[in-house]
Write a protein that holds these residues in place. Structure first.
Motif, PDB file in Angstrom:
ATOM      1  N   SER A  13       0.802  -1.262  -0.201  1.00  0.00           N
ATOM      2  CA  SER A  13       0.099   0.036   0.015  1.00  0.00           C
ATOM      3  C   SER A  13       0.683   1.201   0.102  1.00  0.00           C
ATOM      4  O   SER A  13       2.186   1.259   0.616  1.00  0.00           O
ATOM      5  CB  SER A  13      -0.916   0.106   1.211  1.00  0.00           C
ATOM      6  OG  SER A  13      -1.608  -1.214   1.043  1.00  0.00           O
ATOM      7  N   LEU A  14       0.071   2.328  -0.325  1.00  0.00           N
ATOM      8  CA  LEU A  14       0.996   3.600  -0.577  1.00  0.00           C
ATOM      9  C   LEU A  14       0.679   4.666   0.865  1.00  0.00           C
ATOM     10  O   LEU A  14      -0.357   4.768   1.164  1.00  0.00           O
ATOM     11  CB  LEU A  14       0.379   4.506  -1.876  1.00  0.00           C
ATOM     12  CG  LEU A  14       1.319   5.797  -2.015  1.00  0.00           C
ATOM     13  CD1 LEU A  14       2.794   5.546  -2.182  1.00  0.00           C
ATOM     14  CD2 LEU A  14       0.736   6.341  -3.210  1.00  0.00           C
ATOM     15  N   PHE A  15       1.659   4.915   1.417  1.00  0.00           N
ATOM     16  CA  PHE A  15       1.492   5.849   2.610  1.00  0.00           C
ATOM     17  C   PHE A  15       2.456   6.963   2.339  1.00  0.00           C
ATOM     18  O   PHE A  15       3.426   7.049   1.891  1.00  0.00           O
ATOM     19  CB  PHE A  15       2.146   5.177   3.714  1.00  0.00           C
ATOM     20  CG  PHE A  15       1.213   3.983   4.302  1.00  0.00           C
ATOM     21  CD1 PHE A  15       0.273   4.033   5.532  1.00  0.00           C
ATOM     22  CD2 PHE A  15       1.267   2.591   3.779  1.00  0.00           C
ATOM     23  CE1 PHE A  15      -0.549   3.093   5.653  1.00  0.00           C
ATOM     24  CE2 PHE A  15       0.487   1.681   3.960  1.00  0.00           C
ATOM     25  CZ  PHE A  15      -0.337   1.877   5.120  1.00  0.00           C
ATOM     26  N   VAL A  16       2.017   8.050   3.261  1.00  0.00           N
ATOM     27  CA  VAL A  16       2.597   9.298   3.288  1.00  0.00           C
ATOM     28  C   VAL A  16       3.800   9.438   4.275  1.00  0.00           C
ATOM     29  O   VAL A  16       3.292   9.016   5.536  1.00  0.00           O
ATOM     30  CB  VAL A  16       1.770  10.553   3.637  1.00  0.00           C
ATOM     31  CG1 VAL A  16       2.329  11.724   3.752  1.00  0.00           C
ATOM     32  CG2 VAL A  16       0.644  10.635   2.271  1.00  0.00           C
ATOM     33  N   TYR A  17       4.876   9.361   4.075  1.00  0.00           N
ATOM     34  CA  TYR A  17       6.003   9.532   5.141  1.00  0.00           C
ATOM     35  C   TYR A  17       6.629  11.020   5.447  1.00  0.00           C
ATOM     36  O   TYR A  17       7.159  11.171   6.632  1.00  0.00           O
ATOM     37  CB  TYR A  17       7.214   8.540   4.733  1.00  0.00           C
ATOM     38  CG  TYR A  17       7.884   8.938   3.349  1.00  0.00           C
ATOM     39  CD1 TYR A  17       9.134  10.155   3.736  1.00  0.00           C
ATOM     40  CD2 TYR A  17       7.934   8.659   2.201  1.00  0.00           C
ATOM     41  CE1 TYR A  17       9.775  10.381   2.784  1.00  0.00           C
ATOM     42  CE2 TYR A  17       8.574   9.126   1.159  1.00  0.00           C
ATOM     43  CZ  TYR A  17       9.610  10.105   1.629  1.00  0.00           C
ATOM     44  OH  TYR A  17      10.345  10.437   0.513  1.00  0.00           O
ATOM     45  N   PHE A  18       6.067  11.851   4.832  1.00  0.00           N
ATOM     46  CA  PHE A  18       6.513  13.251   5.007  1.00  0.00           C
ATOM     47  C   PHE A  18       5.843  13.936   4.379  1.00  0.00           C
ATOM     48  O   PHE A  18       5.381  13.946   3.062  1.00  0.00           O
ATOM     49  CB  PHE A  18       8.009  13.576   4.658  1.00  0.00           C
ATOM     50  CG  PHE A  18       8.474  14.906   4.980  1.00  0.00           C
ATOM     51  CD1 PHE A  18       8.426  15.371   6.341  1.00  0.00           C
ATOM     52  CD2 PHE A  18       8.952  15.674   3.838  1.00  0.00           C
ATOM     53  CE1 PHE A  18       8.698  16.762   6.530  1.00  0.00           C
ATOM     54  CE2 PHE A  18       9.328  16.956   4.118  1.00  0.00           C
ATOM     55  CZ  PHE A  18       9.546  17.483   5.460  1.00  0.00           C
ATOM     56  N   VAL A  19       5.324  15.334   5.134  1.00  0.00           N
ATOM     57  CA  VAL A  19       4.455  16.449   4.725  1.00  0.00           C
ATOM     58  C   VAL A  19       5.303  17.717   4.929  1.00  0.00           C
ATOM     59  O   VAL A  19       5.561  17.812   6.044  1.00  0.00           O
ATOM     60  CB  VAL A  19       3.227  16.580   5.187  1.00  0.00           C
ATOM     61  CG1 VAL A  19       2.425  17.541   4.431  1.00  0.00           C
ATOM     62  CG2 VAL A  19       2.483  15.173   4.998  1.00  0.00           C
ATOM     63  N   GLU A  20       5.617  18.470   3.831  1.00  0.00           N
ATOM     64  CA  GLU A  20       6.430  19.445   3.752  1.00  0.00           C
ATOM     65  C   GLU A  20       5.746  20.843   4.491  1.00  0.00           C
ATOM     66  O   GLU A  20       4.658  20.866   3.942  1.00  0.00           O
ATOM     67  CB  GLU A  20       7.221  19.940   2.640  1.00  0.00           C
ATOM     68  CG  GLU A  20       8.168  20.867   3.002  1.00  0.00           C
ATOM     69  CD  GLU A  20       9.249  21.043   1.585  1.00  0.00           C
ATOM     70  OE1 GLU A  20      10.554  20.820   2.063  1.00  0.00           O
ATOM     71  OE2 GLU A  20       8.963  21.018   0.398  1.00  0.00           O
ATOM     72  N   GLY A  21       6.125  21.113   5.519  1.00  0.00           N
ATOM     73  CA  GLY A  21       5.839  22.512   6.131  1.00  0.00           C
ATOM     74  C   GLY A  21       5.564  23.513   5.186  1.00  0.00           C
ATOM     75  O   GLY A  21       6.517  23.844   4.525  1.00  0.00           O
ATOM     76  N   GLY A  22       4.186  24.051   5.289  1.00  0.00           N
ATOM     77  CA  GLY A  22       3.993  25.266   4.172  1.00  0.00           C
ATOM     78  C   GLY A  22       3.430  24.919   2.891  1.00  0.00           C
ATOM     79  O   GLY A  22       2.967  25.750   2.087  1.00  0.00           O
ATOM     80  N   SER A  23       3.405  23.574   2.626  1.00  0.00           N
ATOM     81  CA  SER A  23       2.871  22.948   1.524  1.00  0.00           C
ATOM     82  C   SER A  23       1.351  22.823   1.158  1.00  0.00           C
ATOM     83  O   SER A  23       0.731  23.112   2.431  1.00  0.00           O
ATOM     84  CB  SER A  23       3.617  21.511   1.070  1.00  0.00           C
ATOM     85  OG  SER A  23       3.041  20.692   1.946  1.00  0.00           O
ATOM     86  N   PRO A  24       0.899  22.771   0.183  1.00  0.00           N
ATOM     87  CA  PRO A  24      -0.595  22.647  -0.117  1.00  0.00           C
ATOM     88  C   PRO A  24      -1.001  21.415   0.698  1.00  0.00           C
ATOM     89  O   PRO A  24      -2.013  21.397   1.272  1.00  0.00           O
ATOM     90  CB  PRO A  24      -0.927  22.270  -1.623  1.00  0.00           C
ATOM     91  CG  PRO A  24       0.469  23.129  -2.123  1.00  0.00           C
ATOM     92  CD  PRO A  24       1.581  22.891  -1.389  1.00  0.00           C
ATOM     93  N   GLY A  25      -0.156  20.254   0.695  1.00  0.00           N
ATOM     94  CA  GLY A  25      -0.472  19.036   1.471  1.00  0.00           C
ATOM     95  C   GLY A  25      -0.810  19.239   3.070  1.00  0.00           C
ATOM     96  O   GLY A  25      -1.551  18.857   3.732  1.00  0.00           O
ATOM     97  N   ALA A  26       0.125  20.018   3.487  1.00  0.00           N
ATOM     98  CA  ALA A  26       0.090  20.481   4.641  1.00  0.00           C
ATOM     99  C   ALA A  26      -1.076  21.391   5.292  1.00  0.00           C
ATOM    100  O   ALA A  26      -1.668  21.155   6.249  1.00  0.00           O
ATOM    101  CB  ALA A  26       1.440  21.124   5.366  1.00  0.00           C
TER     102      ALA A  26
END
Length: 477
Positions: free
Chosen positions: A143-156
């Motif tokens: 399965s696909l998992f998020v391991y890092f979300v960069e601060g300031g990004s659209p994902g965050a």
């Protein structure tokens, strides 16, 4: 982000409009082409050679071309020319931690496109995309998992978290490694519809726009208390600017407020999480170092710069840009005695400066997801060329107070191959790398959090990255 060198040098990986050129290289100015002047494209290539020959740490390995056009006319592309020049630098043949690499030492220099349509991801303090970094986990059905979300990004901004499972992209439910090519296309598109599920099994769908954003690298600052013992924790994903306009940046405010808490609580043991920190500004690394250092290092050499003959001559003639850096303790009565760094192969450049600089003065240990850090003891400033390209030539090398340098193979981890448990958040005392650091500093804690950190096999990795976090380099400012 204006460098100290800005009036004479121009610096590194950052907003194009802010940079200028280093200096006129009168001694190797490209001569006129017989029968007529050089075209703009030819002048760009001539300058790439001239400036690399002048500034590269390996200047002595680059032969003199006379005339310069006898070399540069063999190329029509600046990247190709630079690749040839980098290939002339010495090789290292005894890599232990990066055995698959067998090329020249300079694998770091690069050409930045200064055109209006150039990607922002090539610049410090600014990135482009969604800020989501993901991996396929074989232990959980590929399965696909998020391991890092960069601060300031659209994902965050929308609330996607480290550890979230990706269920769909663009309506495609096949989020497995065999479908990697299509998933790659989704995360490079101008828009992204993504459905995730968090640890509490709550599912959400987000619609994101691919855009440029200011990186916010400060992850977390906190104090752990277990069995009456304390350890501080600070996490930084890169070293961005200390100033935002005339005000302190969010990163600097986060660092300063965290160390104020450490001082108030008399913290003497510290965890510094740099597992995804690919570097950034030297000045920001220095700021963190002055917050960490104790009285034993105050006023002493932090690190020195090793230079080629041209830059050494400038320093001998009074240029202060590459003078030795000296510790100036900036943490009040705080006296940290032990530091554990959380590192990986992503840990590079300016983050390696922090580790190296503290080693002569403090009890320093490394807990690594990999066997070592990345291995980049060299740094850069940017040379703008005719408004077309920016040359980032690896120009200086870092040496600590104990003359430790040449860590081309990375700084070895004292505790290698500890699992980066991306199903848990940064600063969670049960997260494997954090748990290992706490066990080193203060021993096993409460029954619920005292488990042994998982040591993964360095051969049988069960996670495969979909996309990699860009390294921020070592920016001389």
């Amino acid at each position: 982000m204006k460098n100290a060198i800005l009036s004479k040098l121009v610096v590194l990986l950052t907003l194009v409009s802010i940079f200028g050129c280093k200096k006129d290289l009168d001694d190797i100015t490209p001569p006129p082409r017989p029968g007529g002047d050089r075209t703009i494209d030819q002048e760009v290539l001539d300058s790439v050679y001239s400036k690399y020959k002048y500034s590269s740490y390996w200047e002595s390995s680059i032969p003199v071309a006379n005339p310069i056009s006898s070399l540069t006319d063999k190329y029509t592309d600046a990247d190709d020319l630079l690749g040839y020049l980098m290939g002339l630098t010495p090789k290292k043949n005894d890599y232990k931690y990066h055995p698959t690499y067998n090329g020249p030492l300079d694998r770091f220099s690069w050409i930045e496109d200064l055109g209006a349509d150039s990607k922002a991801s090539a610049m410090a303090d600014l990135a482009d995309g969604y800020g989501l970094y993901m991996a396929f986990d074989g232990n959980r059905g590929d399965s696909l998992f998020v391991y890092f979300v960069e601060g300031g990004s659209p994902g965050a901004a929308v609330g996607i978290k480290r550890g979230d499972k990706v269920l769909e992209m663009q309506g495609d439910k096949k989020m497995v490694y065999s479908n990697k090519t299509k998933v790659d296309e989704y995360i490079e598109g101008n828009t992204l519809s993504i459905k995730t599920e968090n640890a509490q099994h709550v599912q959400k769908t987000y619609n994101l726009n691919y855009t440029s954003y200011d990186i916010q690298p400060f992850q977390l600052g906190k104090v752990f208390t277990e069995n009456g013992k304390k350890a501080g924790y600070i996490g930084l994903s890169s070293f961005e600017e200390l100033k935002s306009g005339v005000s302190d940046s969010k990163m600097k405010k986060g660092i300063d407020s965290t160390f104020a808490v450490f001082a108030n609580q008399n913290v003497t043991k510290l965890i510094v999480d740099l597992r995804y920190n690919g570097g950034g500004y030297v000045s920001s690394a220095i700021h963190l170092l002055n917050k960490i250092i104790n009285s034993s290092g105050n006023g002493k050499v932090m690190f020195k710069y090793d230079l080629n003959k041209n830059l050494k001559k400038e320093r001998d003639q009074g240029e202060t840009e590459f003078a030795d850096e000296i510790f100036v303790k900036d943490n009040g009565n705080l006296e940290i005695q032990q530091v554990v760094f959380l590192v990986s192969d992503y840990t590079a450049s300016a983050s390696e400066i922090v580790i190296s600089a503290l080693k002569p003065y403090m009890d320093v240990k490394l807990v690594g997801y990999d066997a070592s850090t990345y291995g980049k003891p060299v740094g850069f400033y940017r040379e703008d060329i005719l408004g077309k390209v920016g040359l980032w030539a690896a120009s200086f090398k870092i040496i600590n107070a104990a003359n430790y340098t040449d860590y081309w193979d990375g700084i070895p981890a004292d505790y290698p191959n500890v699992f980066d448990n991306f199903y848990k958040q940064f600063g969670d005392p049960s997260e494997d790398m954090t748990r290992k650091a706490l066990n080193i500093l203060i021993g096993p804690g409460s029954k619920a959090s005292s488990r042994t950190a998982t040591v993964r096999s360095s051969v049988n990795r069960t996670t495969r990255e979909l996309n990699k976090i860009p390294r921020r380099n070592m920016i001389k400012d």
